[in-house]
Design a protein around this motif. Structure first.
Motif, PDB file in Angstrom:
ATOM      1  N   SER A  60       2.390   9.412 -10.452  1.00 38.85           N
ATOM      2  CA  SER A  60       1.502   9.501 -11.612  1.00 38.85           C
ATOM      3  C   SER A  60       0.768  10.835 -11.679  1.00 38.85           C
ATOM      4  O   SER A  60       0.258  11.202 -12.733  1.00 38.85           O
ATOM      5  CB  SER A  60       0.504   8.344 -11.611  1.00 38.85           C
ATOM      6  OG  SER A  60      -0.457   8.504 -10.586  1.00 38.85           O
ATOM      7  N   THR A  61       0.716  11.571 -10.580  1.00 41.63           N
ATOM      8  CA  THR A  61       0.047  12.877 -10.598  1.00 41.63           C
ATOM      9  C   THR A  61       0.978  14.001 -11.031  1.00 41.63           C
ATOM     10  O   THR A  61       0.538  15.130 -11.212  1.00 41.63           O
ATOM     11  CB  THR A  61      -0.540  13.214  -9.206  1.00 41.63           C
ATOM     12  OG1 THR A  61       0.534  13.332  -8.263  1.00 41.63           O
ATOM     13  CG2 THR A  61      -1.527  12.163  -8.749  1.00 41.63           C
ATOM     14  N   ALA A  78       0.841  -1.206   0.000  1.00 34.35           N
ATOM     15  CA  ALA A  78       0.000   0.000   0.000  1.00 34.35           C
ATOM     16  C   ALA A  78       0.877   1.258   0.000  1.00 34.35           C
ATOM     17  O   ALA A  78       0.574   2.239  -0.695  1.00 34.35           O
ATOM     18  CB  ALA A  78      -0.937  -0.003   1.202  1.00 34.35           C
ATOM     19  N   ASP A  79       1.949   1.228   0.774  1.00 34.89           N
ATOM     20  CA  ASP A  79       2.889   2.351   0.804  1.00 34.89           C
ATOM     21  C   ASP A  79       3.527   2.545  -0.571  1.00 34.89           C
ATOM     22  O   ASP A  79       3.629   3.667  -1.071  1.00 34.89           O
ATOM     23  CB  ASP A  79       3.957   2.090   1.875  1.00 34.89           C
ATOM     24  CG  ASP A  79       4.923   3.253   2.087  1.00 34.89           C
ATOM     25  OD1 ASP A  79       4.547   4.416   1.839  1.00 34.89           O
ATOM     26  OD2 ASP A  79       6.061   2.986   2.530  1.00 34.89           O
ATOM     27  N   LEU A  80       3.933   1.444  -1.204  1.00 41.10           N
ATOM     28  CA  LEU A  80       4.489   1.513  -2.555  1.00 41.10           C
ATOM     29  C   LEU A  80       3.458   2.089  -3.523  1.00 41.10           C
ATOM     30  O   LEU A  80       3.778   2.951  -4.339  1.00 41.10           O
ATOM     31  CB  LEU A  80       4.944   0.129  -3.026  1.00 41.10           C
ATOM     32  CG  LEU A  80       5.439   0.043  -4.474  1.00 41.10           C
ATOM     33  CD1 LEU A  80       6.648   0.937  -4.704  1.00 41.10           C
ATOM     34  CD2 LEU A  80       5.753  -1.401  -4.838  1.00 41.10           C
ATOM     35  N   GLN A  81       2.231   1.637  -3.419  1.00 37.09           N
ATOM     36  CA  GLN A  81       1.168   2.146  -4.290  1.00 37.09           C
ATOM     37  C   GLN A  81       1.001   3.649  -4.111  1.00 37.09           C
ATOM     38  O   GLN A  81       0.854   4.375  -5.090  1.00 37.09           O
ATOM     39  CB  GLN A  81      -0.148   1.428  -3.994  1.00 37.09           C
ATOM     40  CG  GLN A  81      -1.275   1.885  -4.896  1.00 37.09           C
ATOM     41  CD  GLN A  81      -2.569   1.114  -4.634  1.00 37.09           C
ATOM     42  OE1 GLN A  81      -2.630   0.238  -3.785  1.00 37.09           O
ATOM     43  NE2 GLN A  81      -3.590   1.453  -5.377  1.00 37.09           N
ATOM     44  N   ASP A  82       1.066   4.130  -2.881  1.00 38.68           N
ATOM     45  CA  ASP A  82       0.948   5.574  -2.634  1.00 38.68           C
ATOM     46  C   ASP A  82       2.070   6.350  -3.334  1.00 38.68           C
ATOM     47  O   ASP A  82       1.827   7.404  -3.931  1.00 38.68           O
ATOM     48  CB  ASP A  82       0.978   5.872  -1.135  1.00 38.68           C
ATOM     49  CG  ASP A  82      -0.290   5.445  -0.422  1.00 38.68           C
ATOM     50  OD1 ASP A  82      -1.321   5.200  -1.092  1.00 38.68           O
ATOM     51  OD2 ASP A  82      -0.240   5.342   0.828  1.00 38.68           O
ATOM     52  N   VAL A  83       3.278   5.821  -3.264  1.00 33.37           N
ATOM     53  CA  VAL A  83       4.415   6.486  -3.920  1.00 33.37           C
ATOM     54  C   VAL A  83       4.198   6.516  -5.433  1.00 33.37           C
ATOM     55  O   VAL A  83       4.367   7.555  -6.081  1.00 33.37           O
ATOM     56  CB  VAL A  83       5.749   5.783  -3.578  1.00 33.37           C
ATOM     57  CG1 VAL A  83       6.898   6.363  -4.402  1.00 33.37           C
ATOM     58  CG2 VAL A  83       6.047   5.884  -2.097  1.00 33.37           C
ATOM     59  N   THR A 137       6.344   2.584 -15.079  1.00 33.89           N
ATOM     60  CA  THR A 137       6.164   1.137 -14.993  1.00 33.89           C
ATOM     61  C   THR A 137       6.929   0.685 -13.766  1.00 33.89           C
ATOM     62  O   THR A 137       8.075   1.107 -13.566  1.00 33.89           O
ATOM     63  CB  THR A 137       6.731   0.430 -16.242  1.00 33.89           C
ATOM     64  OG1 THR A 137       6.112   0.975 -17.400  1.00 33.89           O
ATOM     65  CG2 THR A 137       6.497  -1.066 -16.179  1.00 33.89           C
ATOM     66  N   SER A 138       6.300  -0.145 -12.944  1.00 31.82           N
ATOM     67  CA  SER A 138       6.986  -0.594 -11.735  1.00 31.82           C
ATOM     68  C   SER A 138       7.232  -2.090 -11.770  1.00 31.82           C
ATOM     69  O   SER A 138       6.491  -2.846 -12.401  1.00 31.82           O
ATOM     70  CB  SER A 138       6.177  -0.226 -10.491  1.00 31.82           C
ATOM     71  OG  SER A 138       4.908  -0.841 -10.530  1.00 31.82           O
ATOM     72  N   ILE A 139       8.289  -2.483 -11.094  1.00 29.85           N
ATOM     73  CA  ILE A 139       8.685  -3.881 -10.985  1.00 29.85           C
ATOM     74  C   ILE A 139       8.981  -4.129  -9.511  1.00 29.85           C
ATOM     75  O   ILE A 139       9.859  -3.480  -8.941  1.00 29.85           O
ATOM     76  CB  ILE A 139       9.957  -4.171 -11.813  1.00 29.85           C
ATOM     77  CG1 ILE A 139       9.740  -3.791 -13.278  1.00 29.85           C
ATOM     78  CG2 ILE A 139      10.387  -5.608 -11.667  1.00 29.85           C
ATOM     79  CD1 ILE A 139      11.016  -3.644 -14.064  1.00 29.85           C
TER      80      ILE A 139
END
Length: 161
Positions: free
Chosen positions: A121-122, A111-116, A130-132
């Motif tokens: 993206s904003t 979830a923390d990674l998703q927030d970053v 693209t994330s890995i």
């Protein structure tokens, strides 16, 4: 670098808290030689610091990921400022190929990674990312093998390129 410089760097990696006297015992040269060599490598920018290595998982950041970024034309400095403002971004490199920038990101959870990643993206400077996610470490960060590859014989004089 020569063999003695490499031996000093290896000794520092193995015994990061050792002082000059202990290093002189490990590499079997005079203390003054150790002091002189370390000073020369520091002045040349070969040795850039003596900070502790930190295990991010043990420190509460078990999620590691890489993100490739495509940036808007001419916005590199804006992206630098944006990435600098994100404490989760550990490293970022300008690259060739389809991605303009590659970032290494540490997070406390997915979830923390998703927030970053959502924050990135904003940004008006980042067109696409693209994330890995890293599953496990295959080769730990290292420098000694490549330094040892190019070390010149047994000479004692430092050689910096």
């Amino acid at each position: 670098m020569d063999a003695l410089d490499l031996a000093l760097v290896a000794a520092l990696r193995e015994h990061p808290r050792a002082g000059d006297l202990e290093l002189s015992r490990v590499v079997k040269v005079a203390r003054a030689t150790v002091q002189s060599r370390l000073a020369k490598m520091e002045a040349a920018g070969v040795i850039t610091g003596y900070g502790p290595d930190v295990d991010l998982t043990a420190a509460g950041l078990p999620v590691l990921a890489f993100a490739t970024l495509e940036i808007a034309q001419g916005r590199l400095e804006d992206v630098r400022a944006e990435l600098d403002s994100l404490p989760n971004v550990l490293e970022a490199y300008v690259t060739s190929g389809t991605a303009d920038v590659v970032c290494k990101i540490a997070a406390s959870s997915h979830a923390d990674l998703q927030d970053v990643l959502l924050h990135m993206s904003t940004s008006g400077s980042i067109v696409r990312s693209t994330s890995i996610v890293v599953l496990s470490e295959l080769v730990a960060p290292r420098v000694l093998p490549v330094l040892a590859r190019d070390v010149q014989g047994g000479g004692r004089a430092p050689r910096y390129r």
